[in-house]
Design a protein around this motif. Structure first.
Motif, PDB file in Angstrom:
ATOM      1  N   GLY A  49      -5.896  14.333   7.629  1.00  0.00           N
ATOM      2  CA  GLY A  49      -6.401  14.947   6.406  1.00  0.00           C
ATOM      3  C   GLY A  49      -7.419  14.095   5.697  1.00  0.00           C
ATOM      4  N   GLY A  50      -7.923  13.082   6.391  1.00  0.00           N
ATOM      5  CA  GLY A  50      -8.938  12.207   5.810  1.00  0.00           C
ATOM      6  C   GLY A  50      -8.413  10.871   5.333  1.00  0.00           C
ATOM      7  N   LEU A  51      -7.093  10.716   5.219  1.00  0.00           N
ATOM      8  CA  LEU A  51      -6.507   9.472   4.737  1.00  0.00           C
ATOM      9  C   LEU A  51      -6.097   8.597   5.918  1.00  0.00           C
ATOM     10  CD1 LEU A  51      -5.468   7.758   2.347  1.00  0.00           C
ATOM     11  CD2 LEU A  51      -3.282   8.981   2.547  1.00  0.00           C
ATOM     12  N   ASP A  52      -6.644   7.395   5.970  1.00  0.00           N
ATOM     13  CA  ASP A  52      -6.296   6.391   6.978  1.00  0.00           C
ATOM     14  C   ASP A  52      -5.885   5.115   6.258  1.00  0.00           C
ATOM     15  OD1 ASP A  52      -7.226   8.263   8.784  1.00  0.00           O
ATOM     16  OD2 ASP A  52      -9.145   7.268   9.112  1.00  0.00           O
ATOM     17  N   PHE A  53      -4.840   4.436   6.767  1.00  0.00           N
ATOM     18  CA  PHE A  53      -4.449   3.180   6.133  1.00  0.00           C
ATOM     19  C   PHE A  53      -3.751   2.279   7.142  1.00  0.00           C
ATOM     20  CE2 PHE A  53      -1.160   6.350   5.208  1.00  0.00           C
ATOM     21  CZ  PHE A  53       0.028   5.711   5.526  1.00  0.00           C
ATOM     22  N   THR A  54      -3.756   0.978   6.825  1.00  0.00           N
ATOM     23  CA  THR A  54      -3.190  -0.047   7.700  1.00  0.00           C
ATOM     24  C   THR A  54      -1.956  -0.647   7.056  1.00  0.00           C
ATOM     25  OG1 THR A  54      -5.372  -0.573   8.595  1.00  0.00           O
ATOM     26  CG2 THR A  54      -3.642  -2.215   8.901  1.00  0.00           C
ATOM     27  N   VAL A  55      -0.857  -0.639   7.794  1.00  0.00           N
ATOM     28  CA  VAL A  55       0.412  -1.209   7.331  1.00  0.00           C
ATOM     29  C   VAL A  55       0.593  -2.569   7.992  1.00  0.00           C
ATOM     30  CG1 VAL A  55       2.904  -0.862   7.153  1.00  0.00           C
ATOM     31  CG2 VAL A  55       1.365   1.122   7.139  1.00  0.00           C
ATOM     32  N   LEU A  56       0.841  -3.598   7.198  1.00  0.00           N
ATOM     33  CA  LEU A  56       1.031  -4.950   7.718  1.00  0.00           C
ATOM     34  C   LEU A  56       2.518  -5.205   7.939  1.00  0.00           C
ATOM     35  CD1 LEU A  56      -1.549  -6.999   5.610  1.00  0.00           C
ATOM     36  CD2 LEU A  56      -1.866  -5.818   7.798  1.00  0.00           C
ATOM     37  N   HIS A  65      -5.908  -2.185   4.100  1.00  0.00           N
ATOM     38  CA  HIS A  65      -7.042  -1.270   4.010  1.00  0.00           C
ATOM     39  C   HIS A  65      -6.577   0.173   3.902  1.00  0.00           C
ATOM     40  CE1 HIS A  65     -10.316  -4.133   4.834  1.00  0.00           C
ATOM     41  NE2 HIS A  65      -9.444  -4.741   5.616  1.00  0.00           N
ATOM     42  N   ALA A  66      -7.311   0.970   3.128  1.00  0.00           N
ATOM     43  CA  ALA A  66      -7.051   2.404   3.027  1.00  0.00           C
ATOM     44  C   ALA A  66      -8.365   3.095   2.708  1.00  0.00           C
ATOM     45  CB  ALA A  66      -6.019   2.709   1.939  1.00  0.00           C
ATOM     46  N   THR A  67      -8.638   4.191   3.403  1.00  0.00           N
ATOM     47  CA  THR A  67      -9.851   4.964   3.166  1.00  0.00           C
ATOM     48  C   THR A  67      -9.514   6.447   3.124  1.00  0.00           C
ATOM     49  OG1 THR A  67     -10.368   5.162   5.529  1.00  0.00           O
ATOM     50  CG2 THR A  67     -11.310   3.272   4.357  1.00  0.00           C
ATOM     51  N   TYR A  68     -10.366   7.201   2.425  1.00  0.00           N
ATOM     52  CA  TYR A  68     -10.265   8.655   2.421  1.00  0.00           C
ATOM     53  C   TYR A  68     -11.625   9.228   2.782  1.00  0.00           C
ATOM     54  CZ  TYR A  68      -9.799  13.463   0.874  1.00  0.00           C
ATOM     55  OH  TYR A  68      -9.792  14.833   0.839  1.00  0.00           O
ATOM     56  N   LYS A  69     -11.707   9.883   3.930  1.00  0.00           N
ATOM     57  CA  LYS A  69     -12.967  10.418   4.452  1.00  0.00           C
ATOM     58  C   LYS A  69     -14.057   9.345   4.458  1.00  0.00           C
ATOM     59  CE  LYS A  69     -11.992  15.222   3.120  1.00  0.00           C
ATOM     60  NZ  LYS A  69     -12.423  16.407   2.343  1.00  0.00           N
ATOM     61  N   PRO A 174       2.333  13.021   5.459  1.00  0.00           N
ATOM     62  CA  PRO A 174       2.247  14.345   6.082  1.00  0.00           C
ATOM     63  C   PRO A 174       0.966  14.501   6.900  1.00  0.00           C
ATOM     64  CG  PRO A 174       2.803  14.519   3.741  1.00  0.00           C
ATOM     65  CD  PRO A 174       2.393  13.105   3.988  1.00  0.00           C
ATOM     66  N   VAL A 175       1.082  15.040   8.092  1.00  0.00           N
ATOM     67  CA  VAL A 175      -0.092  15.322   8.909  1.00  0.00           C
ATOM     68  C   VAL A 175      -0.922  16.401   8.214  1.00  0.00           C
ATOM     69  CG1 VAL A 175      -0.896  16.301  11.099  1.00  0.00           C
ATOM     70  CG2 VAL A 175       0.951  14.598  11.078  1.00  0.00           C
ATOM     71  N   GLY A 176      -2.207  16.152   8.088  1.00  0.00           N
ATOM     72  CA  GLY A 176      -3.098  17.054   7.392  1.00  0.00           C
ATOM     73  C   GLY A 176      -3.202  16.769   5.907  1.00  0.00           C
ATOM     74  N   GLY A 177      -2.392  15.846   5.404  1.00  0.00           N
ATOM     75  CA  GLY A 177      -2.370  15.559   3.980  1.00  0.00           C
ATOM     76  C   GLY A 177      -3.239  14.369   3.602  1.00  0.00           C
ATOM     77  N   ALA A 178      -3.337  14.147   2.299  1.00  0.00           N
ATOM     78  CA  ALA A 178      -4.075  13.016   1.752  1.00  0.00           C
ATOM     79  C   ALA A 178      -3.150  12.228   0.834  1.00  0.00           C
ATOM     80  CB  ALA A 178      -5.314  13.488   1.004  1.00  0.00           C
ATOM     81  N   GLU A 179      -1.953  11.967   1.322  1.00  0.00           N
ATOM     82  CA  GLU A 179      -0.947  11.284   0.522  1.00  0.00           C
ATOM     83  C   GLU A 179       0.031  10.569   1.439  1.00  0.00           C
ATOM     84  OE1 GLU A 179       2.411  14.463  -0.501  1.00  0.00           O
ATOM     85  OE2 GLU A 179       0.381  15.280  -0.767  1.00  0.00           O
ATOM     86  N   ILE A 338       1.389   7.780  -3.326  1.00  0.00           N
ATOM     87  CA  ILE A 338      -0.021   7.737  -3.696  1.00  0.00           C
ATOM     88  C   ILE A 338      -0.701   8.921  -3.035  1.00  0.00           C
ATOM     89  CG2 ILE A 338      -2.200   6.463  -3.519  1.00  0.00           C
ATOM     90  CD1 ILE A 338      -0.642   3.888  -3.645  1.00  0.00           C
ATOM     91  N   SER A 339      -1.460   9.666  -3.816  1.00  0.00           N
ATOM     92  CA  SER A 339      -2.172  10.825  -3.295  1.00  0.00           C
ATOM     93  C   SER A 339      -3.619  10.796  -3.751  1.00  0.00           C
ATOM     94  CB  SER A 339      -1.503  12.127  -3.752  1.00  0.00           C
ATOM     95  OG  SER A 339      -1.420  12.187  -5.161  1.00  0.00           O
ATOM     96  N   VAL A 340      -4.501  11.270  -2.889  1.00  0.00           N
ATOM     97  CA  VAL A 340      -5.915  11.376  -3.222  1.00  0.00           C
ATOM     98  C   VAL A 340      -6.167  12.751  -3.828  1.00  0.00           C
ATOM     99  CG1 VAL A 340      -8.269  11.370  -2.314  1.00  0.00           C
ATOM    100  CG2 VAL A 340      -6.558   9.794  -1.374  1.00  0.00           C
ATOM    101  N   VAL A 341      -6.948  12.792  -4.909  1.00  0.00           N
ATOM    102  CA  VAL A 341      -7.338  14.040  -5.561  1.00  0.00           C
ATOM    103  C   VAL A 341      -8.821  14.239  -5.283  1.00  0.00           C
ATOM    104  CG1 VAL A 341      -7.379  15.350  -7.712  1.00  0.00           C
ATOM    105  CG2 VAL A 341      -5.611  13.604  -7.339  1.00  0.00           C
ATOM    106  N   ASP A 342      -9.165  15.322  -4.606  1.00  0.00           N
ATOM    107  CA  ASP A 342     -10.516  15.535  -4.094  1.00  0.00           C
ATOM    108  C   ASP A 342     -11.188  16.693  -4.827  1.00  0.00           C
ATOM    109  OD1 ASP A 342     -12.830  15.802  -2.640  1.00  0.00           O
ATOM    110  OD2 ASP A 342     -11.859  15.837  -0.688  1.00  0.00           O
TER     111      ASP A 342
END
Length: 359
Positions: A49-56, A65-69, A174-179, A338-342
């Protein structure tokens, strides 16, 4: 159902279009092999859903790191995600390996300033963020037509003649989500009642943080300044600024109002980018929220820090009668998301919903 590319998909519809779900979402484990990160175990999560992040996994199961689109969300410091063996626990040594990141967990025996509690010296923000995880699991799972990415593991904070605490963390996205959602279970597996301090150091950075950014915290009472330096800026706590080379950090305490479900939220709004980020937490368990406003050049970050304590250190919490403890065999549960509001329409809805809580 998973919402991807503008429509909802059932499990069968989605799997008919890919050879494996990892084509659109999933989690991959890896180990860094260079520089200060050499040997740090990690996992990269893609929600689709555009949200990617790295868990240490070697650093408290925290998120760097965390990015949205493609847009960065987190502030990353100059130290890098250093290996836990580089940790200096004394005094302010924690700052030498504070990489920032989207979430750095603080605790479990101290969160906040370094101090001496009785005859116990305690460094800034405690040890848990430098603890490597054990019994780690990473996978993608289906529940009906809903799919989620999962990262889980256990952290131990123990001391002979002292505390014996176990933190079990589960991160779900969630797959497809931004949270994503974090559930932490802290259990006292020892036989002594011990302090329990837990703070989530959430560090938003540029370009989400800019002079176009406003912080919305629906507080029951006016924001309280931590110290005289923060008093200078308390009237402008919610408005961020451009970087200043000589800026001194300011911290503000918010008593965030909860909704009917007991959840409290703080919203970062960047109208220029038409994007925001919302931090939501269980107010009953995390009854304090600190805002860290650091508009310094090279150290340009706004932190939202839900916690079960203030950031003044354990001795101050004890003296004020606020220090939380956990009894032998007891378990405490802490939840955070944490959720992204687009988009500006979504930002307006989110902002109005929060402001309505205190009208």
């Amino acid at each position: 159902m998973a919402r991807l590319w503008g429509r909802d998909w059932t499990k069968r519809e989605l799997l008919a279009r890919v050879g494996d779900l990892s084509q659109v979402a999933g989690v991959e484990r890896f180990t860094y092999d260079d520089g200060v990160r050499d040997g740090v175990r990690a996992a990269r999560v893609r929600t689709g859903g555009g949200l990617d992040f790295t868990v240490l996994l070697s650093r408290g199961i925290d998120i760097s790191h965390a990015t949205y689109k493609g847009t960065p969300l987190a502030w990353m410091s100059q130290t890098g995600e250093a290996h836990h063996h580089a940790f200096e626990p004394e005094g302010r040594g924690w700052l030498r390996t504070f990489y920032g990141g989207l979430i750095t967990t603080c605790g479990l025996q101290n969160a906040g300033a370094s101090n001496v509690d009785g005859d116990v010296p305690l460094g800034i923000h405690g040890r848990i963020s430098h603890t490597p995880a054990e019994e780690v699991g990473t996978w993608t799972e289906w529940e009906g037509d809903e799919a989620r990415v999962v990262v889980t593991g256990k952290l131990r904070e123990a001391n002979v003649f002292g505390e014996n605490l176990r933190l079990t963390r589960r991160i779900t996205a969630p797959v497809g989500g931004a949270e994503f959602h974090i559930e932490d279970r802290v259990e006292n597996v020892g036989f002594k009642t011990v302090p329990l301090m837990l703070l989530y150091h959430i560090n938003f950075g540029w370009p989400l943080v800019s002079e176009s950014t406003e912080v919305v915290a629906p507080s029951r009472t006016p924001a309280q300044a931590r110290d005289p330096e923060a008093e200078k800026g308390v009237a402008m706590w919610g408005q961020l600024e451009s970087p200043h080379p000589d800026y001194a950090e300011q911290c503000f305490f918010h008593d965030v109002e909860a909704d009917a479900n007991g959840s409290a939220s703080v919203l970062m709004v960047n109208r220029a980018l038409q994007i925001g980020a919302q931090v939501t937490f269980d107010k009953a368990a995390l009854d304090h929220c600190t805002q860290w406003k650091m508009m310094g050049a090279n150290e340009y970050v706004c932190g939202i820090e839900p916690a079960n304590c203030l950031v003044l250190g354990r001795a101050a919490e004890r003296a004020a009668g606020r220090l939380k403890t956990i009894d032998p065999g007891e378990e405490r549960v802490f939840r955070l998301s944490i959720s992204v509001v687009d988009g500006n329409e979504a930002l307006t809805r989110a902002e109005n919903r929060l402001r309505a809580l205190i009208q």
